[in-house]
Design an enzyme around this catalytic site. Structure first.
Site, short mmCIF file in Angstrom:
data_model
loop_
_atom_site.label_atom_id
_atom_site.label_comp_id
_atom_site.label_asym_id
_atom_site.label_seq_id
_atom_site.Cartn_x
_atom_site.Cartn_y
_atom_site.Cartn_z
N LYS A 61 0.86 -1.18 0.00
CA LYS A 61 0.00 0.00 0.00
C LYS A 61 0.90 1.23 0.00
O LYS A 61 1.38 1.69 1.03
CB LYS A 61 -0.95 0.04 1.20
N GLU B 153 10.00 1.06 10.11
CA GLU B 153 11.10 1.90 9.60
C GLU B 153 10.60 3.33 9.70
O GLU B 153 9.79 3.76 8.87
CB GLU B 153 11.37 1.59 8.12
N CYS C 277 14.84 9.78 5.07
CA CYS C 277 14.85 9.41 6.49
C CYS C 277 16.26 9.45 7.06
O CYS C 277 16.44 9.70 8.24
CB CYS C 277 14.23 8.03 6.68
N GLU D 147 11.94 16.17 13.20
CA GLU D 147 12.32 15.71 11.86
C GLU D 147 11.65 16.65 10.87
O GLU D 147 10.44 16.55 10.62
CB GLU D 147 11.85 14.26 11.62
P1 NAD Z 1 2.98 8.42 6.87
O1 NAD Z 1 3.24 7.85 8.20
O2 NAD Z 1 2.03 9.55 6.76
O3 NAD Z 1 2.44 7.29 5.86
C1 NAD Z 1 3.12 6.11 5.57
C2 NAD Z 1 2.15 5.10 4.99
O4 NAD Z 1 1.20 4.71 5.98
C3 NAD Z 1 1.33 5.62 3.81
O5 NAD Z 1 1.18 4.59 2.86
C4 NAD Z 1 0.01 5.98 4.45
O6 NAD Z 1 -1.07 5.96 3.55
C5 NAD Z 1 -0.12 4.86 5.46
N1 NAD Z 1 -1.05 5.15 6.57
C6 NAD Z 1 -1.38 6.36 7.08
N2 NAD Z 1 -2.30 6.20 8.08
C7 NAD Z 1 -2.53 4.87 8.20
C8 NAD Z 1 -3.35 4.07 9.04
N3 NAD Z 1 -4.13 4.62 9.98
N4 NAD Z 1 -3.33 2.72 8.89
C9 NAD Z 1 -2.53 2.15 7.96
N5 NAD Z 1 -1.75 2.86 7.12
C10 NAD Z 1 -1.73 4.20 7.25
O7 NAD Z 1 4.43 8.82 6.31
P2 NAD Z 1 4.77 9.77 5.09
O8 NAD Z 1 4.44 11.18 5.49
O9 NAD Z 1 4.17 9.20 3.85
O10 NAD Z 1 6.36 9.61 4.97
C11 NAD Z 1 7.29 10.41 5.65
C12 NAD Z 1 7.88 9.68 6.83
O11 NAD Z 1 8.44 8.44 6.42
C13 NAD Z 1 9.03 10.43 7.48
O12 NAD Z 1 8.88 10.42 8.88
C14 NAD Z 1 10.26 9.61 7.10
O13 NAD Z 1 11.34 9.72 7.97
C15 NAD Z 1 9.71 8.24 7.06
N6 NAD Z 1 10.56 7.33 6.26
C16 NAD Z 1 11.31 6.37 6.91
C17 NAD Z 1 12.15 5.54 6.19
C18 NAD Z 1 12.99 4.50 6.88
O14 NAD Z 1 13.41 3.57 6.23
N7 NAD Z 1 13.25 4.61 8.16
C19 NAD Z 1 12.23 5.67 4.81
C20 NAD Z 1 11.47 6.64 4.18
C21 NAD Z 1 10.62 7.47 4.93
#
Ligand code: NAD
Length: 491
Positions: free
Chosen positions: A173, A248, A282, A382
């Protein structure tokens, strides 16, 4: 692929959504680029059913055959590299040169785990009894993988390749803001021979389709890449279904420069560490900690280099820093820059762009704040944008304490010519990845993941194959005269 045609890809067929409209804006213009309907719970349910059947078909193939299919997938991804990179660049606002590099990495991921498909050997344990104790590694049946918007195709490949290599069925997803390249990638996997349903994409919103997927007992594991708050909610929902999660999450990594380092190299690398992907990474080196005796020189060099970085449209091959992916994040970055100034940090360069060609899009000039103190909000949050915070330190202990402060432990780096200090620092920095005299190197061959607030579990290397499999212990009695510990002979 026409990026307007967004729908879930379930059981090998496109499944249009029927939920509320999802609107995606073009990061370079701020105009509406794509509209589609949320796949909702219906798409999630369809994917869960398709994955059960697809997973059976995938595991019915021999491990070597699965490896051959994934090798073919790697070739197809490499061959389609230019198209995939252009799609990623258009839909995620990623500079084309970065998009090309990331797609090449995705091909590498499939090649790497293709090789492992028939090398997940078991063990024979020398137990003390007359048993032959065989331990096999069995794939989890269906895994759900949630990915963010900042590196859509990279994070999709990062999770799909090992899951399929281990023999799992996967439901991906992607972020509702960037589903296009994930759909294109999964189409290529089908063309390479991955059975329908063994891999699926649900194009939908987190609270609807995402929530439905992570709360289902048919799922063997939930893998989440994204923000801290959502990750915790997702892990809680998975736990309520009795299922494990791998998280992650974010980072606020420290890049530490000692006075004895090659300062010119360190100054150049410090720019790439934070400004690559416009800081939407990240592992971004968001905090630059510099030994006081060279602090002003480093601030000057880093800022001078930063001011020369080419900010521009993602499709321009010369662009080094592209736009912020979406309006919400763009506004959040600008607000944080204002807060940094209000808190008393020294804004050396950067801020909102004054380039009239870029003014309509979500562009932020690479920004350097000096004299940042650890209690300031910009030092802790962040920001996920092109904002570097520079802080001086006096001693090695102080550098370690500063690096380890805060909620995140994802990555970190140290610059020094003293080999003993390099080892001491690598041990002392609390992070899943530490670089010495470098920054940003990542390989599918090496484990990656966070500690404490940055999450748990590992997403690459050999370690991830343990995440997608579980051990089964089989006890075979080899001595027919052995006496059972309990029970009576039948007369
Ligand atoms: P997010 O947490 O908003 O969303 C991530 C995913 O979760 C999306 O697919 C979103 O649709 C889904 N999601 C949201 N609410 C949900 C729910 N209630 N139930 C199930 N799924 C749900 O993150 P974002 O804003 O898309 O990405 C940015 C973040 O990702 C930053 O904090 C970044 O550091 C982190 N990130 C981490 C890594 C790593 O490997 N550590 C890599 C890339 C990004």
């Amino acid at each position: 692929m026409n990026e307007g045609d967004v729908a879930s890809l379930v059981g090998g067929a496109m499944l249009p959504g029927c939920g509320e409209p999802v609107v995606i804006e073009d990061a370079t213009t701020g105009m509406v680029a794509t509209r589609y309907a949320d796949g909702g719970e219906a798409a999630a349910e369809a994917a869960l059913c398709a994955a059960e059947e697809g997973g059976r078909a995938w595991r019915a193939l021999s491990a070597s055959r699965r490896g051959a299919v994934l090798t073919q997938a790697a070739r197809r991804i490499a061959a389609a590299g230019e198209d995939l990179a252009a799609l990623e660049s258009r839909t995620a606002g990623k500079p084309i040169r970065d998009a090309r590099a990331e797609v090449a990495k995705v091909a590498e991921m499939f090649a790497f785990y293709a090789g492992f498909a028939d090398k997940l050997f078991g063990d024979v344990v020398p137990v003390a009894t007359s048993h032959l104790n065989i331990v096999t590694r069995e794939p989890l049946d269906t895994v759900v993988q949630l990915t963010p918007w900042n590196a859509p195709i990279f994070t999709a490949g990062w999770q799909l390749a090992p899951a399929l290599g281990a023999g799992c069925a996967a439901i991906l997803k992607p972020s509702e803001l960037t589903p296009q390249s994930s759909i294109a990638l999964v189409r290529l996997l089908h063309e390479a021979g991955v059975p329908d349903g063994a891999v699926n994409v649900v194009a939908g919103l987190g609270p609807t389709s995402g929530q439905r997927l992570v709360s289902d007992e048919r799922v063997g594991k939930v893998v989440f890449i994204g923000s801290v708050g959502t990750g915790r909610r997702v892990a809680a929902a998975a736990a309520m279904a009795g299922r494990p999660a791998l998280l992650e999450l974010g980072g606020k990594s420290a890049n530490i420069v000692f006075a004895d380092a090659d300062l010119r190299r360190a100054a150049r690398a410090a720019q790439g560490a934070i400004f690559a992907a416009a800081g939407q990474s990240c592992t971004a080196g968001a905090r630059l900690l510099v030994e006081r005796s060279v602090y002003e020189r480093m601030v000057e060099w880093v800022s001078a280099g930063t001011a020369r970085l080419k900010v521009g449209r993602p499709d321009d091959p010369a662009t080094e820093v592209g736009p912020i992916n979406n309006r919400r994040q763009f506004e959040s970055v600008l607000q944080t820059i204002e807060a940094g100034t209000a808190d008393g940090a020294r804004l050396v360069t950067g801020g909102r762009t004054d380039d009239r060609d870029l003014a309509r899009g979500f562009f932020v000039r690479p920004t350097v704040f000096a004299d940042v103190t650890p209690e300031m909000m910009i030092a802790r949050k962040e920001i996920f944008g092109p904002v570097l915070c520079v802080t001086p330190f006096d001693t090695e202990d102080e550098a370690v304490a500063l690096a380890n402060e805060g909620a995140f432990d994802l990555a970190g780096a140290v610059w020094t010519r003293d080999v003993f200090r390099a080892h001491r620092m690598a041990r002392a920095i609390r992070a899943g990845t530490v670089w010495v005299n470098g920054y940003r190197s990542l390989s599918v061959m090496s484990p990656f993941g966070g500690m404490r607030g940055s999450g748990f579990g590992r997403s690459s290397g050999i370690d991830v194959l343990r995440e997608y499999t579980q051990a089964k212990s089989v006890w075979i009695e080899t001595d027919e005269t052995a006496v059972a510990p309990f029970g009576y002979d039948v007369p």
